[in-house]
Design a protein around this motif. Structure first.
Motif, PDB file in Angstrom:
ATOM      1  N   LYS A 174       0.819  -1.204   0.000  1.00 60.01           N
ATOM      2  CA  LYS A 174       0.000   0.000   0.000  1.00 60.01           C
ATOM      3  C   LYS A 174       0.860   1.266   0.000  1.00 60.01           C
ATOM      4  CE  LYS A 174      -3.754  -2.578   0.542  1.00 60.01           C
ATOM      5  NZ  LYS A 174      -3.329  -3.944   0.212  1.00 60.01           N
ATOM      6  N   PHE A 175       2.046   1.179   0.550  1.00 59.49           N
ATOM      7  CA  PHE A 175       2.989   2.311   0.544  1.00 59.49           C
ATOM      8  C   PHE A 175       2.383   3.615   1.042  1.00 59.49           C
ATOM      9  CE2 PHE A 175       5.136  -0.577  -2.419  1.00 59.49           C
ATOM     10  CZ  PHE A 175       6.435  -0.505  -1.954  1.00 59.49           C
ATOM     11  N   CYS A 176       1.726   3.573   2.192  1.00 66.47           N
ATOM     12  CA  CYS A 176       1.334   4.827   2.832  1.00 66.47           C
ATOM     13  C   CYS A 176       2.626   5.623   3.034  1.00 66.47           C
ATOM     14  CB  CYS A 176       0.659   4.536   4.176  1.00 66.47           C
ATOM     15  SG  CYS A 176      -0.792   3.480   3.989  1.00 66.47           S
ATOM     16  N   THR A 177       2.558   6.933   2.820  1.00 72.68           N
ATOM     17  CA  THR A 177       3.822   7.680   2.686  1.00 72.68           C
ATOM     18  C   THR A 177       4.630   7.734   3.982  1.00 72.68           C
ATOM     19  OG1 THR A 177       2.606   9.729   3.115  1.00 72.68           O
ATOM     20  CG2 THR A 177       2.988   9.153   0.804  1.00 72.68           C
ATOM     21  N   TYR A 178       3.978   7.521   5.139  1.00 73.91           N
ATOM     22  CA  TYR A 178       4.686   7.589   6.430  1.00 73.91           C
ATOM     23  C   TYR A 178       5.281   6.264   6.852  1.00 73.91           C
ATOM     24  CZ  TYR A 178       0.149   5.616   7.572  1.00 73.91           C
ATOM     25  OH  TYR A 178      -0.959   4.828   7.558  1.00 73.91           O
ATOM     26  N   CYS A 179       4.969   5.182   6.163  1.00 76.16           N
ATOM     27  CA  CYS A 179       5.134   3.844   6.747  1.00 76.16           C
ATOM     28  C   CYS A 179       6.316   3.066   6.180  1.00 76.16           C
ATOM     29  CB  CYS A 179       3.848   3.048   6.541  1.00 76.16           C
ATOM     30  SG  CYS A 179       3.890   1.473   7.411  1.00 76.16           S
ATOM     31  N   GLN A 216      -0.479  -7.580   7.686  1.00 80.97           N
ATOM     32  CA  GLN A 216      -0.398  -6.117   7.763  1.00 80.97           C
ATOM     33  C   GLN A 216      -1.677  -5.495   7.221  1.00 80.97           C
ATOM     34  OE1 GLN A 216       2.658  -7.721   7.210  1.00 80.97           O
ATOM     35  NE2 GLN A 216       3.384  -6.989   9.169  1.00 80.97           N
ATOM     36  N   THR A 217      -2.194  -6.070   6.155  1.00 78.05           N
ATOM     37  CA  THR A 217      -3.520  -5.686   5.655  1.00 78.05           C
ATOM     38  C   THR A 217      -4.261  -7.011   5.434  1.00 78.05           C
ATOM     39  OG1 THR A 217      -2.685  -5.629   3.390  1.00 78.05           O
ATOM     40  CG2 THR A 217      -2.758  -3.535   4.552  1.00 78.05           C
ATOM     41  N   VAL A 218      -4.740  -7.572   6.540  1.00 79.40           N
ATOM     42  CA  VAL A 218      -5.187  -8.968   6.572  1.00 79.40           C
ATOM     43  C   VAL A 218      -6.356  -9.208   5.612  1.00 79.40           C
ATOM     44  CG1 VAL A 218      -6.835  -8.710   8.495  1.00 79.40           C
ATOM     45  CG2 VAL A 218      -5.587 -10.859   8.229  1.00 79.40           C
ATOM     46  N   ALA A 280      -8.242   4.475  10.595  1.00 78.80           N
ATOM     47  CA  ALA A 280      -8.605   5.611   9.744  1.00 78.80           C
ATOM     48  C   ALA A 280      -7.395   6.519   9.508  1.00 78.80           C
ATOM     49  CB  ALA A 280      -9.736   6.408  10.401  1.00 78.80           C
ATOM     50  N   GLN A 281      -6.523   6.633  10.495  1.00 81.48           N
ATOM     51  CA  GLN A 281      -5.277   7.426  10.491  1.00 81.48           C
ATOM     52  C   GLN A 281      -5.488   8.938  10.581  1.00 81.48           C
ATOM     53  OE1 GLN A 281      -2.927   5.548  11.114  1.00 81.48           O
ATOM     54  NE2 GLN A 281      -2.987   3.670   9.911  1.00 81.48           N
ATOM     55  N   SER A 282      -6.509   9.473   9.907  1.00 81.49           N
ATOM     56  CA  SER A 282      -6.781  10.910   9.995  1.00 81.49           C
ATOM     57  C   SER A 282      -8.235  11.163   9.608  1.00 81.49           C
ATOM     58  CB  SER A 282      -5.858  11.681   9.044  1.00 81.49           C
ATOM     59  OG  SER A 282      -6.301  13.031   8.922  1.00 81.49           O
ATOM     60  N   LYS A 292      -1.358   9.154   1.406  1.00 80.14           N
ATOM     61  CA  LYS A 292      -1.631   8.185   0.339  1.00 80.14           C
ATOM     62  C   LYS A 292      -2.377   6.957   0.881  1.00 80.14           C
ATOM     63  CE  LYS A 292       0.866   5.931  -3.455  1.00 80.14           C
ATOM     64  NZ  LYS A 292       0.767   4.560  -2.975  1.00 80.14           N
ATOM     65  N   ARG A 293      -3.412   7.238   1.652  1.00 77.34           N
ATOM     66  CA  ARG A 293      -4.147   6.128   2.253  1.00 77.34           C
ATOM     67  C   ARG A 293      -5.119   5.476   1.274  1.00 77.34           C
ATOM     68  NH1 ARG A 293      -3.314   2.790   6.191  1.00 77.34           N
ATOM     69  NH2 ARG A 293      -5.432   2.777   6.960  1.00 77.34           N
ATOM     70  N   GLY A 294      -5.448   6.171   0.193  1.00 77.13           N
ATOM     71  CA  GLY A 294      -6.281   5.516  -0.822  1.00 77.13           C
ATOM     72  C   GLY A 294      -7.773   5.643  -0.591  1.00 77.13           C
TER      73      GLY A 294
HETATM   74 FE1  SF4 Z   1       0.848  -0.944   4.733  1.00 76.33          FE
HETATM   75 FE2  SF4 Z   1      -0.491  -0.377   6.989  1.00 76.33          FE
HETATM   76 FE3  SF4 Z   1       1.976   0.632   6.617  1.00 76.33          FE
HETATM   77 FE4  SF4 Z   1      -0.083   1.553   5.136  1.00 76.33          FE
HETATM   78  S1  SF4 Z   1       0.138   1.736   7.390  1.00 76.33           S
HETATM   79  S2  SF4 Z   1       1.953   0.954   4.366  1.00 76.33           S
HETATM   80  S3  SF4 Z   1      -1.339  -0.291   4.883  1.00 76.33           S
HETATM   81  S4  SF4 Z   1       1.455  -1.560   6.844  1.00 76.33           S
END
Ligand code: SF4
Ligand code: 5AD
Length: 482
Positions: A174-179, A216-218, A280-282, A292-294
């Motif tokens: 998913k490559f969320c920009t913070y992760c 991680q994203t089950v 939700a994150q935000s 970039k949560r989509g």
């Molecule tokens: Fe993947 Fe979750 Fe990290 Fe987003 S927050 S990159 S979905 S492990």
């Protein structure tokens, strides 16, 4: 090589995936004769299973490593190893910062740990075993370099006789920009249904009642075999038929992959926990875009509405990051509003921590001051706690079913682990993942009990075991057998 009387100290930080990895590595080492010790000073082998999601978690490990600087002088045979996410992320850098480390083993090489420790002890040379960087090969090559470690477990090696984690997928695309997880755990890969179901059957035969599926994203689980596509809903349906299992849980969900099919499966399969962790994150669209949560808040709301419509009693929990790049007071307030609107059962709240290797680290300034992050964290926690407390208090007078886990942490601290001096404070969880504390005999651990709720705080329901239930009739109270 078989070792005897070797003492192993292991410290694990981070997520449930790390807890499972440690369990499996410890089991493999115990099989070779290693004995666990809680005293690092007497250990011949010291392992740190590490987390890179926030800088703080890494600091803790580097400090712990620092404290071991001179321990090899006392025990020249000692092997010190760093495993997991930090090992994959920092690689040789770990030797620079802690030259007394012998072994660095990434998340994709855990199966090699027993051999690598043996070699480190005999050869006394430093080894790094890690997977390919995501840019250093084709997707296939990189995926293959991340080998998940899922051997079958022996019953006496499991930390709980009746609960177990089972990995169904690992890595993340998913490559969320913070992760940093897509880098430390590699590309998203799902395990085969046959392997997972076999593992679950073996665990159930060993007395496991509750299986928590990990990924991680089950809910992005996907496995194509003989023209058939398996999703999480299919796995749950197949697991539901396994005799002995009584509860099925799964974490962590990605909001966009919360399909109707999955919600219907949870609804119609009574063994599925009424609990969904969907971060939700935000609460602000601009921030979600930068992350970039989509999804937008509107899309999250639509998804949440489907959960509520399909599973009205489900406990829904979330993660939030406060102080992400460019987060204004207004954006923060939108996150608070989101918590008030959706009334999460609980939220895990984190201050944004820039992580090298991520898009946000490279491209977005970490411009929210630390004291503002801290204040927002406290404020959000207060809002969430108030909601959690209100919703828990609403349970007073209700009877819930819990899976009894054993003496509470407080009871354990007080040394109360048997009932010779009267009932012990026990803890269990409801199907919707609420923690319930009640007095009882520790031999109830691993059974389902009905608890009448008498009080509630933000984190806990308090009650007592139901011995008789009363039904309110029009003329009299009718006792019914519990
Ligand atoms: Fe993947 Fe979750 Fe990290 Fe987003 S927050 S990159 S979905 S492990
Ligand atoms: N800083 C702070 N929190 C983070 N998380 C992931 N990466 C970071 C980071 N760089 C949080 C997210 C995720 C949880 C496991 O950790 O909320 O859902």
């Amino acid at each position: 090589m078989t070792e005897h009387n070797s003492k192993l100290f292991i410290e694990t930080v981070g997520c449930q995936m790390n807890m499972l990895d440690s369990e499996l590595v410890v089991a493999a080492l115990r099989k070779q004769g290693y004995e666990l010790t809680a005293d690092v000073a007497e250990a011949d082998t010291v392992l740190f299973n590490t987390c890179s999601v926030r800088e703080h978690a890494e600091h803790k490990i580097y400090s712990a490593l620092g404290r071991l600087k001179f321990s090899k002088q006392a025990r020249p045979q000692q092997v010190i190893g760093v495993m997991g996410c930090m090992a994959q992320k920092d690689q040789e850098l770990i030797f620079q910062r802690a030259p007394h480390v012998d072994l660095v083993v990434g998340t994709g090489q855990l199966g090699e740990i027993p051999r690598l420790i043996g070699e480190a002890r005999t050869d006394r040379k430093r080894t790094v075993a890690v997977s390919l960087d995501r840019r250093d090969g084709t997707r296939n090559e990189v995926s293959q370099s991340f080998q998940s470690y899922d051997p079958l477990r022996e019953p006496e090696m499991r930390p709980s006789p009746f609960q177990a984690f089972v990995r169904i997928m690992f890595g993340c695309d998913k490559f969320c920009t913070y992760c940093v997880v897509p880098m430390t755990r590699g590309p998203e890969q799902s395990r085969s249904p046959a392997d997972i179901l076999h593992e679950c059957r073996v665990l159930a035969d060993q007395g496991v009642l509750e299986v928590t599926l990990l990924g991680q994203t089950v809910n992005s689980y996907k496995y194509v075999e003989n023209g058939r596509t398996w999703r999480l809903a299919d796995l749950l349906a197949a697991m539901h038929d396994i005799p002995g299992l009584v509860r099925l849980k799964f974490v962590t969900n990605y909001p966009r992959d919360m399909t109707d099919e999955l919600l219907q499966a949870v609804r119609h399969l009574p063994k599925c926990s009424r609990y969904l962790h969907v971060p939700a994150q935000s609460g602000c669209d601009d921030l979600l875009k930068k992350m970039k949560r989509g999804y937008t808040i509107g899309e999250y709301r639509e998804m949440h509405g489907r959960i509520r419509a399909t599973l009205p009693d489900a406990g829904v929990s979330s993660d939030f990051i406060v102080g992400f790049c460019g987060e204004s007071d207004e954006a923060h307030n939108k996150s608070l509003d989101l918590i008030r609107e959706f009334r999460f059962k609980n939220s895990f709240i984190f201050k944004y921590s820039p992580r090298p290797g991520t898009k946000a680290f490279d491209l977005l300034p970490d411009d929210v001051p630390e004291d503002v992050k801290r204040a927002r964290n406290h404020e959000m926690l207060a809002v969430q706690n108030q909601i959690s407390a209100e919703d828990n208090v609403a349970f007073i007078g209700r009877t819930v079913e819990v899976l009894v886990e054993g003496p509470s942490r407080n009871a354990e601290k007080r040394g109360e682990t048997d009932a010779t001096a009267g009932p012990v404070q026990l803890t269990g969880r409801t199907s919707c993942d609420r923690i319930v504390v009640f007095p009882g005999n520790p031999r109830l651990a691993g059974s389902l009990a009905r608890i009448q709720i008498e009080d509630g705080t933000a984190t806990t329901l308090l009650g007592s075991i139901v011995t008789r239930e009363y039904q309110h009739g029009s003329s009299a109270l009718l006792p019914i057998l519990a």
